[in-house]
Scaffold this active site. Structure first.
Site, PDB file in Angstrom:
ATOM      1  N   SER A  24      69.851  -2.420-110.352  1.00 48.39           N
ATOM      2  CA  SER A  24      70.031  -1.490-108.988  1.00 48.39           C
ATOM      3  C   SER A  24      71.141  -0.562-109.093  1.00 48.39           C
ATOM      4  O   SER A  24      71.399   0.184-109.916  1.00 48.39           O
ATOM      5  CB  SER A  24      70.486  -2.500-108.014  1.00 48.39           C
ATOM      6  N   ASP A  27      69.841   4.914-104.892  1.00 52.11           N
ATOM      7  CA  ASP A  27      70.276   3.923-105.713  1.00 52.11           C
ATOM      8  C   ASP A  27      69.611   3.663-106.897  1.00 52.11           C
ATOM      9  O   ASP A  27      68.608   4.365-107.169  1.00 52.11           O
ATOM     10  CB  ASP A  27      70.856   2.524-105.362  1.00 52.11           C
ATOM     11  N   ASP A  29      67.589   1.707-108.669  1.00 50.65           N
ATOM     12  CA  ASP A  29      66.458   1.271-108.471  1.00 50.65           C
ATOM     13  C   ASP A  29      65.568   2.060-107.237  1.00 50.65           C
ATOM     14  O   ASP A  29      64.364   1.256-107.001  1.00 50.65           O
ATOM     15  CB  ASP A  29      66.261  -0.178-108.761  1.00 50.65           C
ATOM     16  N   ASP A  31      65.653   1.472-104.030  1.00 48.31           N
ATOM     17  CA  ASP A  31      65.253   0.769-102.997  1.00 48.31           C
ATOM     18  C   ASP A  31      66.364   0.906-101.885  1.00 48.31           C
ATOM     19  O   ASP A  31      66.398   0.377-100.855  1.00 48.31           O
ATOM     20  CB  ASP A  31      65.199  -0.669-103.188  1.00 48.31           C
ATOM     21  N   GLU A  90      70.412  -2.469 -93.897  1.00 52.79           N
ATOM     22  CA  GLU A  90      71.653  -2.795 -94.086  1.00 52.79           C
ATOM     23  C   GLU A  90      72.440  -1.252 -93.983  1.00 52.79           C
ATOM     24  O   GLU A  90      71.762  -0.302 -94.252  1.00 52.79           O
ATOM     25  CB  GLU A  90      71.832  -3.322 -95.569  1.00 52.79           C
ATOM     26  N   PRO A 150      82.207 -13.827 -99.695  1.00 52.38           N
ATOM     27  CA  PRO A 150      82.061 -13.854-101.033  1.00 52.38           C
ATOM     28  C   PRO A 150      80.839 -12.766-101.406  1.00 52.38           C
ATOM     29  O   PRO A 150      79.957 -13.096-100.742  1.00 52.38           O
ATOM     30  CB  PRO A 150      81.793 -15.166-101.580  1.00 52.38           C
ATOM     31  N   SER A 151      80.972 -12.182-102.532  1.00 55.80           N
ATOM     32  CA  SER A 151      79.880 -11.242-102.740  1.00 55.80           C
ATOM     33  C   SER A 151      78.814 -12.143-103.509  1.00 55.80           C
ATOM     34  O   SER A 151      79.078 -12.975-104.105  1.00 55.80           O
ATOM     35  CB  SER A 151      80.258 -10.022-103.754  1.00 55.80           C
TER      36      SER A 151
END
Ligand code: NG1
Ligand code: ZN
Length: 545
Positions: free
Chosen positions: A65, A277, A279, A281, A371, A500-501
């Site tokens: 991505s 981005d 890829d 999406d 998002e 946390p990512s």
């Protein structure tokens, strides 16, 4: 069994580096491409087993991505085009981390646990992005599928959402569309042309869109699609991969996080621009005004425009369908406020990661989810689609209701409901702006974003941070949430959280406040609190100014 001997033999060609442990994260496995060959082979195995279990075609997409070119990753696509279920993410992690000699045992455990009939046929669709590592990595997936005797179809270079679409088409026997790239363009472009056909006063200027393809697969696919748009949308394509590096100083993630235009693109004042981005999406829109100030229209702005448009159409059509917007903690506070208080739309907040948003959106007749970073789509329940279809075909309704029903029907067809899709979202936004006769500036003024800042902090182990309340509050380490609460109190209209990512080895910090200075200062102070209380490594975070 013969197939297991084959696996032992072939898996030796895709050995696991000793000691490497990877988790199926927010959206699959993701790390430096050099560490992924064995993961790909094993995901080929897992997808085959998943296909036997579901008696349906499964997808495997090779991409990292928005991450740098040298990374890669893999995600599995379930039968209706959705992300693979959570319990299978655990199987994926188990299989990925089994030592070489334990691989067969790990696979057999999954087969046993899921009571899989190994004589069932299996079918796996594979796609890849433009990364140089993607060719051999997707071959490793195909090797995994054939090691278990599964059938596969290699779609080659496709966007992530195109692969999701193919899987859904295949498993609905073509009801969703034809499972080819051509079928994809035909479905979405036809719907776009239908939607915009009564907006004949659109000028060429209004039909023009400036696109940053992030030097990735989206650029390639937009070029392929262009002729289907019949000049109803005229795209000037930048960062098409012919010169620059993938996602390097360009693409949706760069533009969103840096809050500035990508390099490799010349923007005229007021011009409508968007970035995909790596890829395709995700998508974000933006423009610069006559003073050169940059304006970002992110996932929240898209969710607002789309939900407003749909709500108006549902009212005009006289359809009593429940519409909701699903966001994450990263949604700008202004967007939530506007949706709840002005639009009177139900808003729900979930954990980060589209799979969470997707599931909540499924609870409504019309679920708009985005998002803030620009990943999102709209889901229509089966009942909602049927009601809209019936109304569109009803000969006894007045013109206004009929017109709204037809627009709703074409809107459904322009949307890729399987997953957030930059191409489909772009067509939807372009159609809405055309229908409403709205400029990007007018869209931007629907509400004003609160200034915000996202930062990253490196810690020894990001798992020390545990969160609750859709990630808006930290439960551990002790004292962290209290520290954040105290810092937030110092600023006006402020909000901050840390988590946390799931895709990078960092803790993410988000802050918003009434001014950019305050948002930056708050983000910095919260970063320091994370660094001190959650085991920061390296240099202490420095102030932004
Ligand atoms: P993590 O690294 O878990 O924050 C990021 C994005 C997600 C999602 C995934 C998958 C932010 C803050 N986070 O996840 O929204 O898109 O990548 O690509 O943008
Ligand atoms: Zn992406």
């Amino acid at each position: 069994m013969a197939e297991f001997q084959e696996i032992s033999k072939l898996s030796a060609l895709h050995p696991k580096p000793a000691g490497l442990v990877l988790q199926y994260g927010t959206s699959g496995f993701r790390t430096n491409a050099k560490q992924l060959d064995h993961i790909m082979f094993r995901m080929g195995l897992l997808a085959t087993v998943r296909s036997k279990k579901t008696k349906a075609t499964i997808g495997v997409m090779v991409t990292a991505s928005h991450n740098p070119e040298e990374d890669n990753g893999v995600k599995l696509v379930d039968p209706m085009g959705e992300m693979v279920t959570q319990d299978w993410e655990e199987h994926a992690t188990q299989l990925a981390n089994a030592d070489q000699e334990d691989l067969l045992t790990a696979l057999k455990n999954i087969i046993e646990k899921e009571a899989i009939n190994m004589s069932q046929e299996a079918n796996v669709f594979v796609g890849k992005d433009t990364r140089s590592s993607s060719a051999s990595l997707s071959q490793a997936v195909l090797d995994g599928v054939s090691a278990l005797g599964g059938h596969s179809k290699d779609y080659g270079l496709v966007t992530t959402p195109q692969l999701h679409y193919m899987v859904c088409c295949q498993n609905t026997q073509g009801k969703y569309g034809e499972a080819t790239v051509e079928g994809y363009y035909t479905k979405f472009c036809q719907a776009f042309i239908q939607l915009t056909k009564n907006t004949s006063n659109r000028t060429d200027d209004q039909k023009h869109l400036c696109l940053d393809g992030a030097n990735g697969i989206g650029a390639l696919k937009v070029r392929e699609m262009e002729s289907h748009l019949k000049k109803e949308l005229q795209i000037s394509l930048n960062n098409d991969g012919s010169k620059g590096r993938l996602n390097h100083q360009c693409g949706a993630d760069y533009v969103k996080v840096q809050q500035k235009p990508p390099t490799g693109i010349k923007i005229n004042p007021g011009e409508r621009c968007c970035s995909f981005d790596g890829d395709a999406d995700r998508i974000v829109y933006y423009y610069t005004d006559s003073e050169g100030t940059f304006h970002l229209l992110d996932g929240d702005k898209m969710a607002t425009l789309i939900s407003t448009f749909l709500k108006e159409l549902l009212t005009q059509a006289g359809l009593d369908l429940k519409i909701a917007v699903v966001q994450t903690a990263y949604a700008n506070g202004s967007s939530t406020h506007y949706l709840e208080n002005t639009m009177k739309v139900l808003v729900r907040c979930t954990k980060t990661g589209v799979k969470h948003l997707h599931h909540v959106a499924q609870e409504f007749d019309v679920g708009v989810y985005f998002e803030a970073n620009g990943h999102g789509t709209v889901l229509f329940s089966k009942a909602a689609e049927e009601k809209i279809q019936q109304l569109a075909e009803d000969t006894n309704v007045n013109d206004e209701r009929k017109k709204a029903a037809l627009l709703l029907r074409n809107t459904i067809n322009v949307i890729n409901q399987t997953v957030g899709d930059a191409i489909s979202d772009m067509l939807l936004i372009e159609a809405i702006l055309a229908i409403k006769g709205m400029t990007i500036q007018q869209w931007d003024t629907i509400y004003t974003d609160l200034p915000n800042r996202q930062l990253k902090v490196k810690v020894a182990d990001r798992r020390v941070i545990d969160t609750t309340d859709a990630e808006r509050r930290a439960v551990t380490p002790a004292g962290l949430q209290e520290a954040i609460d105290n810092l937030v109190k110092k600023y006006r209209q402020a909000r901050s959280f840390v988590r946390p990512s799931g895709t990078e080895d960092v803790v993410r910090v988000y802050a918003e406040a009434d001014t950019q200075e305050s948002a930056d200062a708050l983000a910095h102070e919260v970063s320091l609190a994370v660094y001190r209380l959650a085991g920061g490594v390296g240099d202490e975070p420095k102030p932004l100014h």
